[in-house]
Design an enzyme around this catalytic site. Sequence first.
Site, mmCIF file in Angstrom:
data_model
loop_
_atom_site.group_PDB
_atom_site.id
_atom_site.type_symbol
_atom_site.label_atom_id
_atom_site.label_comp_id
_atom_site.label_asym_id
_atom_site.label_seq_id
_atom_site.Cartn_x
_atom_site.Cartn_y
_atom_site.Cartn_z
ATOM 1 C CG MET A 30 26.748 72.977 5.533
ATOM 2 S SD MET A 30 27.629 72.176 7.290
ATOM 3 C CE MET A 30 26.383 71.299 8.005
ATOM 4 C CG HIS A 37 18.064 73.364 2.318
ATOM 5 N ND1 HIS A 37 18.090 71.955 2.716
ATOM 6 C CD2 HIS A 37 18.826 73.582 3.118
ATOM 7 C CE1 HIS A 37 18.686 71.592 3.615
ATOM 8 N NE2 HIS A 37 19.352 72.459 3.876
ATOM 9 C CD GLN A 61 28.376 74.162 10.434
ATOM 10 O OE1 GLN A 61 28.763 75.282 9.944
ATOM 11 N NE2 GLN A 61 27.322 73.779 10.531
ATOM 12 C CG ASP A 150 20.213 75.453 14.729
ATOM 13 O OD1 ASP A 150 20.401 75.874 15.903
ATOM 14 O OD2 ASP A 150 21.535 74.559 14.483
ATOM 15 C CB SER A 186 20.644 67.329 5.546
ATOM 16 O OG SER A 186 20.155 68.246 4.671
#
Length: 280
Positions: A30, A37, A61, A150, A186
Amino acid sequence: MRTVREVKALRGVVAAWKAAGQTVGVVPTMGALHPGHLSLIAAARAGADRVIATIFVNPRQFDSPEDLAKYPRTEDRDAGMLAVAGVDLLFAPPPEAVYPQGFATSVSVAGLSEGLCGAHRPGHFDGVATVVTKLFLMTGADRAFFGEKDWQQLQIVRRLARDLNIPVAVTGCPTLREADGLAMSSRNTRLSPADRAAAPALHRAMSAAGSAIRGGTPVADALARARQDILRAGFCEVEYLELRGAEGLEPLDAPDRPARLLAAAWLGGVRLIDNIVVDP
């Protein structure tokens, strides 16, 4: 690096790669990129001939419009980072390219989506499952790379790919951490200096609990102590702190199978998540 925003253009590039016998890896994001990342990009480069990164802030989401509005959007900066990292193609679609007028389909993964983050963010994982399914089908990728931070999301993505017979291999990549142990995210940029200093207490408390459990301390006792330590460090709420089976996410009273200790906690209005391995 080429940037495309429409599905037709994306598929045209991928078709040419596959006609040349090349494999394709995808890293869905995102945006608001950080070194975590980039570690996924590195894994994708090592595991596929061509690499696609996607940037799409998925409205489906987010359970809070305020959270969606606050999510950082830094596409120009992110694109520069991705180009340097060796990404071949950036897919950054507008919302209408992903959810055209009249869009009425949702992907839901029962069981794995319940509890943990799913209990506190209604509809969140349906939004994740739907957009990830679309990204897999739009990119036609052979491999997909997700961070293990996650963990619940990773298991959901693996299950949907298997259940829906999507021919993509889902690879989990280790969580990258700051020098003080805080999992890279983030959302960390939204922490005040004081809260940023307190944030590593989450991982410290989880690590101590994991060690205690492995040493024979009852799970409930180890988790109660960890909750106290997290709150004393300045967190305002521990949303959950649970020992779960690593694959099925079933609650565990003892680490009698591969397990993960998973947590979500609030600090200064920012929700932080983390998980660690607890070996049997």
